[in-house]
Design a protein around this motif. Structure first.
Motif, PDB file in Angstrom:
ATOM      1  N   THR A 149       3.528   7.459   1.304  1.00  0.00           N
ATOM      2  CA  THR A 149       3.929   6.977   2.606  1.00  0.00           C
ATOM      3  C   THR A 149       3.619   7.956   3.690  1.00  0.00           C
ATOM      4  OG1 THR A 149       5.535   5.698   1.575  1.00  0.00           O
ATOM      5  CG2 THR A 149       5.776   5.922   3.855  1.00  0.00           C
ATOM      6  N   ARG A 197       2.973   1.390  -2.266  1.00  0.00           N
ATOM      7  CA  ARG A 197       2.927  -0.079  -2.644  1.00  0.00           C
ATOM      8  C   ARG A 197       3.126  -0.853  -1.483  1.00  0.00           C
ATOM      9  NH1 ARG A 197       7.264  -0.049  -7.429  1.00  0.00           N
ATOM     10  NH2 ARG A 197       8.366   0.381  -5.474  1.00  0.00           N
ATOM     11  N   GLU A 198       2.853  -2.389  -1.549  1.00  0.00           N
ATOM     12  CA  GLU A 198       3.178  -3.017  -0.349  1.00  0.00           C
ATOM     13  C   GLU A 198       2.510  -3.163   0.981  1.00  0.00           C
ATOM     14  OE1 GLU A 198       6.019  -1.351  -1.451  1.00  0.00           O
ATOM     15  OE2 GLU A 198       6.504  -2.569  -3.412  1.00  0.00           O
ATOM     16  N   TYR A 258      10.026  -6.518   2.672  1.00  0.00           N
ATOM     17  CA  TYR A 258       9.262  -5.448   1.978  1.00  0.00           C
ATOM     18  C   TYR A 258       7.760  -5.730   1.294  1.00  0.00           C
ATOM     19  CZ  TYR A 258       9.462  -2.358  -2.146  1.00  0.00           C
ATOM     20  OH  TYR A 258       9.348  -1.124  -3.164  1.00  0.00           O
ATOM     21  N   ASP A 267       2.564   3.788  -6.924  1.00  0.00           N
ATOM     22  CA  ASP A 267       3.197   5.170  -7.210  1.00  0.00           C
ATOM     23  C   ASP A 267       4.342   5.124  -8.093  1.00  0.00           C
ATOM     24  OD1 ASP A 267       4.726   3.993  -5.195  1.00  0.00           O
ATOM     25  OD2 ASP A 267       4.288   5.691  -3.645  1.00  0.00           O
TER      26      ASP A 267
HETATM   27  O1  LIG Z   1       4.951   6.767  -0.904  1.00  0.00           O
HETATM   28  P1  LIG Z   1       6.435   6.606  -1.387  1.00  0.00           P
HETATM   29  O2  LIG Z   1       6.449   7.546  -2.523  1.00  0.00           O
HETATM   30  O3  LIG Z   1       7.482   6.732  -0.375  1.00  0.00           O
HETATM   31  O4  LIG Z   1       6.622   5.429  -2.042  1.00  0.00           O
HETATM   32  C1  LIG Z   1       6.536   4.219  -1.476  1.00  0.00           C
HETATM   33  C2  LIG Z   1       6.939   2.926  -2.430  1.00  0.00           C
HETATM   34  O5  LIG Z   1       5.763   2.733  -3.443  1.00  0.00           O
HETATM   35  C3  LIG Z   1       7.293   1.647  -1.525  1.00  0.00           C
HETATM   36  O6  LIG Z   1       7.532   0.647  -2.702  1.00  0.00           O
END
Ligand SMILES: O=P(O)(O)OC[C@H](O)CO
Ligand SMILES: Nc1ncnc2c1ncn2[C@@H]1O[C@H](COP(=O)(O)OP(=O)(O)O)[C@@H](O)[C@H]1O
Length: 508
Positions: free
Chosen positions: A18, A88-89, A140, A251
């Motif tokens: 992210t 994800r998403e 989401y 992830d």
């Molecule tokens: O990139 P991260 O570690 O914040 O993970 C985000 C998740 O996959 C969201 O569902």
């Protein structure tokens, strides 16, 4: 430079996250040989909207892959496979003829599809989505974001129906570009990422035609759904030219894999921007009656898929970032521990960071953040403590739901992610859960999981038992809080949670 004790060959894992993209090179013992990482811009066009520039992300991915390979002092010939893991998403549509995104990617935290989800709920029904996809209908997930783009980018629906547009979560975008892009790139996703779209039938691992129709999404945009560990194609161009691209996992599922939670009942919790706890439930999907998600944990080649129950928390590490960047109360994320440790307790303050509504176990998009219990006594140190406690209490709510759904009592929790470097938080977690909290040697479990899956696909590791042998404990925190204090504090937390609900009215 490579570690003096490591010799090749190696596996390279790309984590498109992210806040940043990183690439890590691993050796056969699962040890880190080199790391490179680069942050990308967070774009907030309106309250509740969060976007990423996918072109910037692809450039960063290429840069960190080159960086990690150079730092390791190796060449493509030393790398047996590339594994992919991703936030994800987060949803992207791009033109397959030019390779250009048609719009910024809509990030998983983005709430612009709230109204659309409510409308779908009224017209199609919440239950249908839960039954077929394992997910509650919420902003989401990716499906409603695809629909929003098709409805809001001028002329896009016609182009999509003509077959010129591709949809993907970040795994698909990275794999398509890595394998050649407009020059023959493969358009695939894996079962774990597909299970986060609200569009995949969880039992049959295929796109659900009735749901596609009710969401008005043309099948022509969709990637092929593949397993999490198999060769999708070879990298074309770049420093890893010719290396097989051999895994993809969302992830959080990658972290489950990296923590070697291969048996039913094993669970991990990852503390990053948000926090996500996943429990392996074996070859049968377990329905949740307590606000958890039913999702795919992983699928290795043509073996049966392994399912998981998931508790998702939207805001944990990002609350610490908010304290640093928006409030200016700390200068670095690590400083929150020093500030919070300067007081004995929260001084009566409770902070519920419902910035994107509340995810598990509530799924309330009408909730917004609240700091409750304020008096003149409360200082910024008490607020810092309440910030850390918020992460621990939200975890407690999820472990309670997991116990109710699975019938399995928590005996210990495996943790990983950036926030686990905070000792006070880890101790608070053990106290609130009344269970030991354990962190492994390699805290980069997300990349490690992607590397493990890619390595299995190309025979670098023989089986999951070989991976288990690599797991080593680095630290453990045991509960110290007395039961009365814990119960009293939990009650106050739940009271504060109630205060967040119903803040956003329908017409907003
Ligand atoms: O990139 P991260 O570690 O914040 O993970 C985000 C998740 O996959 C969201 O569902
Ligand atoms: N010592 C710390 N205490 C509390 N939070 C921290 C600490 N160090 C990092 N964080 C938080 O952890 C997050 C980064 O963790 P990371 O696992 O890299 O996240 P992601 O993969 O989601 O980008 C940030 O949100 C940051 O605020």
């Amino acid at each position: 430079m490579t570690d003096a004790h490591t010799t090749g060959p190696f596996i390279a894992a790309i984590d498109q996250g992210t806040t940043s993209s990183r690439c890590i090179v691993f050796d056969k013992d699962g040890r880190i040989v080199s790391v490179d990482q680069k942050e990308h811009e967070q774009i907030f066009p309106k309250p509740g909207w969060v976007e990423h520039n996918a072109t910037e992300i692809w450039e960063n991915v290429q840069e960190v892959v080159a960086g990690a390979v150079v730092k390791a002092g190796i060449t493509a010939a030393d790398v047996k496979a590339i594994g992919i893991t991703n936030q994800r998403e987060t949803t992207l549509l791009w033109d397959k003829n030019t390779g250009e995104p048609v719009h910024n990617a809509l990030v998983w935290q983005d709430t612009r599809t709230d109204a659309l989800c409510k409308e779908l709920g009224r017209n199609v029904g919440q239950d249908r989505f839960r039954r077929e996809t394992g997910l509650p209908l919420a902003s989401y997930f990716a499906g409603p974001k695809v629909r929003w783009l098709l409805d809001n980018v001028e002329g896009l629906r016609e182009r999509a129906e003509r077959g010129d547009i591709l949809f993907g979560t970040m795994d698909s975008w990275v794999i398509w570009n890595l394998t050649g892009g407009t020059d023959g790139g493969v358009h695939v996703t894996d079962v774990t990422n597909a299970s986060r779209t609200l569009l995949m039938n969880l039992h049959e691992m295929r796109w659900d035609e009735r749901i596609l129709q009710s969401m008005e999404i043309p099948a022509a945009v969709l990637p092929e759904i593949r397993s999490s560990a198999e060769v999708y194609g070879n990298a074309k161009g770049g420093v890893l030219d010719g290396v097989p691209v051999a895994s993809a996992l969302g992830d959080q599922q990658a972290a489950l894999f990296g923590q070697t939670c291969f048996s039913e009942g094993e669970a991990k919790s990852t503390y990053g921007t948000g926090t996500f706890m996943l429990m392996n439930t074996g070859e049968t999907p377990v329905n949740s009656y307590n606000g958890l998600l039913t999702t795919v944990g992983y699928r290795i080649g043509d073996q049966k898929p392994v399912y998981a129950l998931e508790g998702s928390i939207a805001v944990t590490g990002s609350l610490v970032q908010w304290m640093r960047d928006q409030m200016g109360l700390i200068k670095s994320a690590a400083e929150i521990e020093t500030l919070a440790s300067s007081v004995e307790d929260n001084g009566g303050a409770y902070f519920v960071p419902a910035f994107s509504g509340l995810f598990a176990p509530y799924w309330r998009s009408d909730a917004r953040g609240v700091i409750a219990g304020l008096t003149r006594y409360v200082t910024k140190a008490h607020i810092a403590r309440a910030v850390l406690e918020a992460t621990a209490w939200q975890t407690r709510e999820i472990t309670d739901a997991m116990t109710k759904d699975s019938g399995v009592e928590l005996t210990a929790l495996k943790v990983d992610g950036g926030m686990t470097s905070n000792n006070l938080l880890m101790q608070t977690l053990a106290d609130f859960l009344d269970a030991p909290v354990v962190r492994p040697m390699v805290a980069e479990t997300t990349c490690l999981g992607a590397a493990y899956a890619a390595g299995l696909a190309v025979g670098f590791w023989p089986d999951t038992d070989a991976l288990r042998a690599n797991w080593r404990r680095a630290a453990e925190w045991t509960p110290r809080m007395d039961a009365d204090t814990r119960d009293r504090e939990y009650k106050s937390w739940l009271k504060a949670v109630e205060r967040t609900m119903g803040w956003i009215e329908d017409e907003e």
